[in-house]
Design a protein around this motif. Structure first.
Motif, mmCIF file in Angstrom:
data_model
loop_
_atom_site.group_PDB
_atom_site.id
_atom_site.type_symbol
_atom_site.label_atom_id
_atom_site.label_comp_id
_atom_site.label_asym_id
_atom_site.label_seq_id
_atom_site.Cartn_x
_atom_site.Cartn_y
_atom_site.Cartn_z
ATOM 1 N N PRO A 192 0.832 -1.207 0.000
ATOM 2 C CA PRO A 192 0.000 0.000 0.000
ATOM 3 C C PRO A 192 0.865 1.254 0.000
ATOM 4 O O PRO A 192 1.995 1.254 0.491
ATOM 5 C CB PRO A 192 -0.806 -0.124 1.300
ATOM 6 N N THR A 251 -9.444 -13.275 5.148
ATOM 7 C CA THR A 251 -10.098 -12.404 4.166
ATOM 8 C C THR A 251 -9.922 -12.956 2.756
ATOM 9 O O THR A 251 -10.870 -12.962 1.957
ATOM 10 C CB THR A 251 -9.521 -10.978 4.249
ATOM 11 N N LEU A 254 -5.278 -5.284 2.040
ATOM 12 C CA LEU A 254 -6.444 -6.011 1.541
ATOM 13 C C LEU A 254 -7.349 -5.144 0.675
ATOM 14 O O LEU A 254 -8.185 -5.656 -0.068
ATOM 15 C CB LEU A 254 -7.235 -6.584 2.724
ATOM 16 N N ALA A 255 -7.185 -3.828 0.775
ATOM 17 C CA ALA A 255 -7.993 -2.915 -0.031
ATOM 18 C C ALA A 255 -7.414 -2.681 -1.423
ATOM 19 O O ALA A 255 -8.063 -2.059 -2.261
ATOM 20 C CB ALA A 255 -8.141 -1.577 0.695
ATOM 21 N N LEU A 256 -6.208 -3.199 -1.688
ATOM 22 C CA LEU A 256 -5.602 -3.000 -3.004
ATOM 23 C C LEU A 256 -6.473 -3.632 -4.098
ATOM 24 O O LEU A 256 -7.028 -4.728 -3.905
ATOM 25 C CB LEU A 256 -4.211 -3.635 -3.053
ATOM 26 N N PRO A 257 -6.586 -2.981 -5.245
ATOM 27 C CA PRO A 257 -7.401 -3.543 -6.334
ATOM 28 C C PRO A 257 -6.969 -4.954 -6.737
ATOM 29 O O PRO A 257 -7.799 -5.790 -7.100
ATOM 30 C CB PRO A 257 -7.176 -2.550 -7.477
ATOM 31 N N GLN A 267 -8.802 -7.907 -4.877
ATOM 32 C CA GLN A 267 -10.263 -7.990 -4.803
ATOM 33 C C GLN A 267 -10.807 -9.233 -5.510
ATOM 34 O O GLN A 267 -11.802 -9.813 -5.072
ATOM 35 C CB GLN A 267 -10.887 -6.720 -5.395
ATOM 36 N N ARG A 274 -12.798 -14.409 0.102
ATOM 37 C CA ARG A 274 -12.911 -13.956 -1.285
ATOM 38 C C ARG A 274 -12.708 -15.088 -2.286
ATOM 39 O O ARG A 274 -12.667 -14.854 -3.491
ATOM 40 C CB ARG A 274 -11.905 -12.835 -1.546
ATOM 41 N N SER A 289 -2.612 -4.299 7.392
ATOM 42 C CA SER A 289 -3.312 -5.373 6.689
ATOM 43 C C SER A 289 -4.566 -4.875 5.993
ATOM 44 O O SER A 289 -4.897 -5.318 4.880
ATOM 45 C CB SER A 289 -3.667 -6.490 7.679
ATOM 46 N N ASP A 290 -5.295 -3.960 6.620
ATOM 47 C CA ASP A 290 -6.520 -3.443 6.010
ATOM 48 C C ASP A 290 -6.212 -2.724 4.701
ATOM 49 O O ASP A 290 -6.922 -2.890 3.701
ATOM 50 C CB ASP A 290 -7.237 -2.497 6.974
ATOM 51 N N ALA A 291 -5.153 -1.898 4.708
ATOM 52 C CA ALA A 291 -4.785 -1.188 3.489
ATOM 53 C C ALA A 291 -4.321 -2.152 2.406
ATOM 54 O O ALA A 291 -4.613 -1.966 1.213
ATOM 55 C CB ALA A 291 -3.686 -0.172 3.798
#
Length: 259
Positions: free
Chosen positions: A113, A151, A123-126, A129, A155, A119-121
């Motif tokens: 990131p 997570t 996991l938010a990477l495109p 997803q 997914r 970890s949240d940032a």
């Protein structure tokens, strides 16, 4: 004089201590810092995985959770699979510090990131997803966090671990703790494991000291791990990177002077 305790091993704390001294000197602040690790890190032989098998397998994505993961993985590859290389895949890291360590081991690009390093940032990477049907490898310490893996599984990914190190408590003596209570007014920590071991080692009658300390932590998650009684003076850094921790320390100092 400001007295700072950094809860990091020597090697990882060296850069942070240097940057702290430089920032303090430029601001005309007298500062002394020291570091201590509440944990000893040692190699761990994962009974569920062979390093050679991990290298031979085809992965869609992989990550090493820390600098320690990268270093101990490199040691195990050298010891048990010399000359063997990993098949190409996409590599990820939580932040730039661990990314640099991973690059040094695998000699491939590593994505992390940009603004926030947690970890949240990540996991938010495109790129993370759409992972349904993919095979992922996480190289970590024994008994590490499950958030990232859980997570990815939610997914639709298939996630495997390779555990390459473990943490052993290395607690301060009563004399050391007493000395800290007399001197230290700021505590900097970027690891949940270090924080947990430190809090477990602190005697009950020292909580008043901790409540008066300024805490500089690397994430909101670490702030949430602090007991309410000692979380009055907390500054959250943008990441665990040394420059980010120093920036947070300086912000905390400025707020203290203004109040």
């Amino acid at each position: 004089m400001k007295q700072v305790l950094i809860l990091r091993p020597n090697q990882q704390a060296a850069e942070l201590r240097d940057l702290l001294q430089q920032r303090a000197a430029s601001a005309g602040i007298r500062l002394q810092s020291e570091n201590a690790s509440m944990l000893r890190i040692r190699s761990y032989d994962d009974p569920s995985q062979r390093v050679a098998d991990v290298l031979e397998a085809q992965w869609d994505g992989a990550m090493m959770v820390s600098v320690n993961a990268a270093n101990f993985f490199a040691e195990q590859v050298h010891a048990w699979a010399p000359g063997q290389t990993m098949k190409p895949c996409r590599w990820f890291a939580v932040g730039p510090v661990s990314a640099r360590a991973i690059v040094a081991v695998i000699n491939r690009p590593v994505v992390c990131p940009w603004r926030e390093h947690n970890s949240d940032a990540l996991l938010a990477l495109p790129e993370l997803q759409q992972v349904e049907g993919q095979r992922w490898l996480i190289i970590r310490g024994h008994g590490g966090r499950e958030l990232f893996a859980d997570t990815l599984r939610a997914r639709g990914a298939e996630v495997h671990y390779l555990e390459v190190y473990e943490r052993v408590p290395q607690l301060p003596s009563a004399a050391t703790m007493s000395d800290w209570r007399q001197r230290i007014d700021t505590i900097m920590v970027s690891s949940a494991e270090q924080l947990g071991a430190f809090l477990a080692a602190v005697p009950q009658d020292a909580l008043d000291w901790l409540a008066e300390c300024t805490w500089v932590v690397a994430s909101t998650r670490l702030q949430q791990l602090l007991p309410a009684a000692i979380s009055k003076r907390v500054m959250i850094a943008d990441s665990a990177a040394s420059f980010a921790m120093v920036d947070a320390w300086h912000r905390a100092l400025q707020l203290t002077e203004e109040s």
